[in-house]
Design a protein around this motif. Structure first.
Motif, short mmCIF file in Angstrom:
data_model
loop_
_atom_site.label_atom_id
_atom_site.label_comp_id
_atom_site.label_asym_id
_atom_site.label_seq_id
_atom_site.Cartn_x
_atom_site.Cartn_y
_atom_site.Cartn_z
N SER A 13 0.91 -0.59 -0.32
CA SER A 13 0.01 0.12 0.37
C SER A 13 0.89 1.16 -0.01
O SER A 13 -0.02 2.39 0.17
N SER A 14 2.23 1.28 -0.25
CA SER A 14 2.46 2.64 -0.80
C SER A 14 3.22 2.65 0.82
O SER A 14 2.95 3.02 1.82
N ARG A 330 6.53 0.16 17.00
CA ARG A 330 6.52 -0.35 15.21
C ARG A 330 5.92 -1.77 15.45
O ARG A 330 7.07 -2.39 15.36
N ALA A 331 4.87 -2.06 16.13
CA ALA A 331 4.04 -3.29 15.96
C ALA A 331 4.08 -3.71 14.68
O ALA A 331 3.91 -3.54 13.43
N ARG A 332 5.03 -4.91 13.90
CA ARG A 332 4.86 -6.31 12.72
C ARG A 332 3.49 -6.88 12.58
O ARG A 332 3.22 -7.63 11.39
N ASP A 333 3.29 -7.13 13.49
CA ASP A 333 1.81 -7.92 13.85
C ASP A 333 1.04 -7.48 15.08
O ASP A 333 1.38 -6.91 15.79
N PRO A 366 -4.31 4.31 11.23
CA PRO A 366 -3.37 3.18 10.40
C PRO A 366 -2.34 2.70 9.43
O PRO A 366 -1.76 3.89 10.34
N SER A 367 -2.19 2.05 9.79
CA SER A 367 0.06 1.71 9.05
C SER A 367 -0.40 2.95 7.86
O SER A 367 -1.41 1.68 6.50
N GLY A 371 3.35 -4.70 6.39
CA GLY A 371 4.52 -4.97 7.09
C GLY A 371 4.55 -4.54 8.66
O GLY A 371 4.82 -5.26 9.20
N PHE A 372 3.63 -3.45 8.83
CA PHE A 372 3.31 -2.75 10.78
C PHE A 372 2.17 -2.49 10.16
O PHE A 372 1.01 -3.15 9.34
#
Length: 927
Positions: A13-14, A330-333, A366-367, A371-372
């Protein structure tokens, strides 16, 4: 029109901060499915999507239903019409003006909130309309995409503009990009780096000379708006917010606004937003705009919780701590996000699940990056104001530190660096912003706590952040104090993270290296394996180099000598790892000896290192041949300082031969080959082999010209220097016409380079002009010689680094040629004035002219005095010059200077009637 497509490409999503027009992409630049695909407009659009993940837009983003207050201030949403600063047109002109040899990379620096990101977004959108592949990159993964694809895009005939945000935090990734773009058509590449400050991180960013050439070393500084422009921006923003936000705000004309002298764009727009959000009951702009917007953000969250049936009695501090979580973590999941929220709420006893609150945070923030799990509160300075609020309002600093650690279970080094970066910016460490003392002290306390309690992640991260800050800071000092308490694995990781040279990290690097030496020593005592011995030699050599960089050459030499002693004990040098480390120790000793002025011992150590690399190369040339070439090259440059020109010649011949072999396998070695040929040509001329010197100079010219035809932006500097050297060689061979042609081309090329990037190429142009002045003298054109030499002098006076010996050498050459021209024009007073200029210049510098140069200047001054009929003064100066030149010759240098000076002394003797002495001196010179 055909469209390249595939679902959700690898670019997701850039991670770009502009609105994305969704187009699916399957082919990438450089692949058969992309090159030549459709019309040019299709190709550049597809390339933009492939490299950047989206298309830049100038239009404002549609307003979502019930947006949070911070949404209105995000640069990517283009809510407030843009007011261009003066630097915008400067950068736009730079992008649209293609000049081979000009800089392809520029730094734009300003404190947070001034408008760097918005400027980059507007530039990217305008250039996109003009057919550029353009975008603004904020994530490391997209910087990697840019690095990997830029050559293919440019080779396909397209132009690329990329702005890299937070550049100071991406130093290593940027170095990869800088090493890649010199191989492209630089006139089609424009990279803008955005950072809060310049400093040492910027000065040390390029490692190679090729990378250094593509940079403009002078940053573009964005300044705060004038009072008039700030007032205009406030009313523009106020009207825009009033149109979009139904609050029943104050009168259409807007409230009275009194900006401060240093107000930033974000502060101005935040003041307008807070005024509109406050409605008709409080129409006065707040004195502290960001805290005022934060207050509205907290109210928005209280309402959002109620609307979602989350019945919580949560005070503003606890809610603020919850909102800080996505900014710091910076949570990745979802699992790591929930762990951070659980840490934040630990002990709060709230009747709501962690999962529900995590879902709400991810929904409202929202990220932007694949990946975040969630995104940070934006703009950054608003997030930093929130962090400051949480730290300032905490019951105690100890509690604040404990709460921060609770957010970060299992944090990795990269994520720890992000936390320290946010904290550093909150404390104003990165751009020296005025931060409240309470906040600054609180941030420092939290940083020290994180380093002490989680050293495994935060100490290596502190090295990365200290490098990005670019100057001594509380992060540097806290890490320096904490390193002595860290375990071996952490210190080893810090050693690996240290940049080679960085003036802001000298004390930290020395402490880290000193601690590491102690740890390796203790390991050696426990078991003297060859691995431990090699590690200790390497550590001692590195420590020596760090200390020498701080100017303590005596201590540095002691460690270098200890490294040599450890390496040579027992059978140490029979081990390849120890032997390689020992070569490093010799190079460190050479550095220290050179700093102490002990050139003879420095050369001896450098020779020892070269001998070791010869032995290592015999065993494994794949690994050690490049080391051997570099070592021989350095040796060839150093040996003439002790009068060993022939030995230098042998070393440089070997280096050039190796570079030839390396270049046959990889073109990247061709630049080193040309540089070696330049030095080899000089050495051949110095040792009386003028014909061979000319042949070598011609070989360097042919190689440079061939490459310049296909890659002018990369090779024009090499061609310019090749022509400069070739002009000197032709003159030595007695062909002044060819010398003038070559020298003239060198000057013309350096003028082109200087026009494109004056700060980088000014010294080279000055040197070329001084050489062409010598050609004019030889051709009987003293008036042109004086003009060229004076221009060289004036250029060199503007050059930074005036204390270097290289700088002084060019100055002396220019003055000597200028004075010589005046003497030929029978202008002795002007000649003496010119010579006096070098004396005045060097009085403020540490580097005096070399004795051989000083002898020539004294001789030239004596000629001027002779023309003014001061024969006694002329004779005295001529004898002083001769004595100085003789001392130089005894030390192994200045043979040509001695001949010139003795010839002058012979003439001055004859003028005084000392005919016998004069004839004797002239006879010595002629023989």
């Amino acid at each position: 029109m055909s469209v390249i497509s595939s679902p959700n490409s690898v670019f997701g999503s850039s991670n770009l901060i502009f609105q994305v027009n969704r187009v699916e992409v399957t082919a990438r630049p450089g692949t058969p499915g992309w090159v030549g695909h459709g019309a040019d407009s299709d190709r550049f659009r597809a390339a933009t999507l492939s490299v950047f993940g989206g298309l830049p837009k100038l239009d404002s983003v549609p307003v979502p239903a019930n947006p949070r207050p911070s949404w209105w201030l995000e640069s990517a949403h283009h809510v407030v019409p843009y007011q261009r600063p003066g630097q915008y047109d400067e950068l736009l002109t730079w992008c649209q003006t293609a000049a081979p040899g000009g800089p392809a990379v520029r730094l734009v620096c300003a404190p947070g909130g001034v408008g760097k990101t918005r400027l980059a977004l507007e530039l990217a959108a305008e250039l996109h309309e003009d057919g550029w592949v353009s975008g603004v990159v904020t994530g490391d993964e997209y910087l990697g995409e840019l690095t990997s694809q830029i050559r293919a895009v440019v080779d396909a005939g397209l132009r690329v503009f990329a702005a890299v945000d937070y550049a100071e935090t991406r130093i290593r990734a940027l170095r990869d990009l800088l090493e890649r773009i010199p191989g492209t058509h630089l006139e089609r590449v424009r990279i803008v780096l955005l950072a809060r400050s310049g400093g040492t991180w910027w000065e040390t960013l390029p490692y190679s000379s090729a990378a250094m050439r593509v940079l403009d070393p002078s940053p573009v500084d964005l300044k705060p708006f004038s009072r008039r422009a700030a007032t205009e921006m406030f009313h523009t923003a106020y009207q825009r917010f009033r149109e979009e936000i139904p609050t029943g705000a104050a009168a259409e004309a807007g409230p009275r606004f009194e900006p401060t002298s240093d107000m930033r764009a974000l502060d101005i727009q935040a003041a307008a937003l807070a005024t509109v959000l406050s409605g008709p009951f409080d129409p006065t702009p707040p004195p502290e705009p960001l805290p005022a917007v934060l207050l509205h953000e907290l109210r928005y969250w209280h309402r959002a919780l109620q609307q979602r049936d989350v019945r919580l009695e949560m005070d503003d501090l606890l809610l603020s701590r919850l909102l800080v979580v996505p900014t710091l973590v910076r949570a990745r999941d979802v699992e790591s996000a929930e762990a951070a929220v659980a840490g934040c709420l630990e002990g709060a006893g709230l009747p709501v699940s962690v999962e529900r609150l995590t879902e709400l945070l991810a929904g409202l923030y929202p990220s932007e990056s694949p990946g975040f799990h969630w995104g940070s509160l934006l703009p950054d300075r608003l997030a930093e104001a929130l962090v400051a609020y949480v730290i300032d309002r905490s019951p105690s600093r100890e509690r604040s530190c404990a709460q921060m650690i609770a957010l970060l279970p299992g944090v990795a080094v990269h994520d720890a660096a992000h936390v320290l970066t946010v904290l550093s910016r909150t404390g104003g460490f990165d751009d020296r912003t005025a931060t409240a003392t309470r906040t600054r002290e609180g941030v420092e306390f939290v940083i020290r706590g994180l380093l002490a309690r989680r050293p495994d992640a935060f100490l290596p991260a502190a090295v990365l952040v200290a490098e990005s800050i670019g100057r001594p800071s509380p992060v540097t000092e806290a890490a320096r104090q904490a390193v002595t308490r860290a375990d071996r694995a952490v210190v080893q990781q810090m050693v690996k993270s240290l940049p080679p040279f960085h003036s802001a990290l000298i004390d930290l690097a020395r402490e880290v290296q000193q601690t590491w030496v102690g740890m390796v020593r203790s390991g050696l005592a426990g078991g003297p394996s060859m691995e431990n011995r090699g590690a200790l030699v390497e550590a001692l050599a590195a420590l020596s180099t760090r200390i020498a960089a701080a100017g303590d050459f005596v201590t540095a030499l002691a460690y270098a000598e200890e490294a040599q002693e450890v390496g040579s004990e027992g059978a140490g040098l029979e081990s390849e790892s120890v032997l390689a480390a020992y070569a490093g120790a010799l190079n460190a000793a050479a550095f220290a000896h050179s700093g102490l002025g002990q050139t003879g011992r420095a050369v001896k150590d450098a020779e020892g290192a070269a001998d070791i690399y010869r032995r290592l190369n015999e065993h494994d040339p794949v690994i050690w041949l490049p080391y051997l070439a570099t070592s021989l090259h350095n040796l060839g440059v150093q040996l003439p300082s002790v009068g060993r020109n022939r030995d230098a010649l042998l070393a440089m011949e070997d280096a050039a031969s190796i570079y030839c072999e390396l270049a046959s396998h990889s073109p990247r070695w061709q630049a080193e080959l040309v540089a070696a040929l330049h030095v080899l040509s000089d050495l051949l001329a110095r040792t009386g082999q003028a014909d061979i010197a000319l042949a070598v100079a011609l070989e360097a010219e042919i190689l440079s010209r061939k490459n310049a035809e296909t890659a002018p932006a990369v090779w024009l500097p090499d061609l310019a220097e090749s022509m400069n050297r070739l002009g000197v060689r032709w003159a030595e061979a007695g062909d002044e016409e060819a010398a003038s042609v070559a020298g003239g081309e060198s000057v013309a090329l350096y003028r082109r380079l200087h026009e494109a990037n004056p700060a980088v190429w000014r010294p080279n142009l000055a040197a070329a002009l001084s050489n062409i002045a010598a050609r004019h003298l030889a051709a009987g054109r003293p008036d042109q010689a004086v003009a060229a030499a004076r221009e060289a002098w004036e250029l060199q006076r503007l050059t930074t680094g005036r204390k270097s010996s290289a700088h002084q050498r060019i100055m002396v050459s220019a003055v000597a040629n200028m004075a010589h021209g005046h003497l030929l024009l029978n202008q002795p007073e002007e000649a003496i004035q010119a010579i006096d200029m070098i004396t005045e210049d060097t009085s403020a510098a540490e580097a005096e002219p070399a004795d051989t140069d000083l002898a020539d200047l004294l001789a030239m001054r004596s000629i001027g005095l002779s023309l003014m009929d001061d024969r006694g003064g002329a004779y005295a100066l001529a004898r002083e010059a001769a004595d100085l030149a003789r001392r130089c010759r005894e030390s192994g240098s200045g043979r040509e200077s001695l001949s010139r000076v003795l010839h002058n002394l012979g003439l001055r003797c004859r003028e005084l009637g000392l005919v016998e002495e004069g004839d004797s001196l002239l006879g010595i010179v002629s023989s």
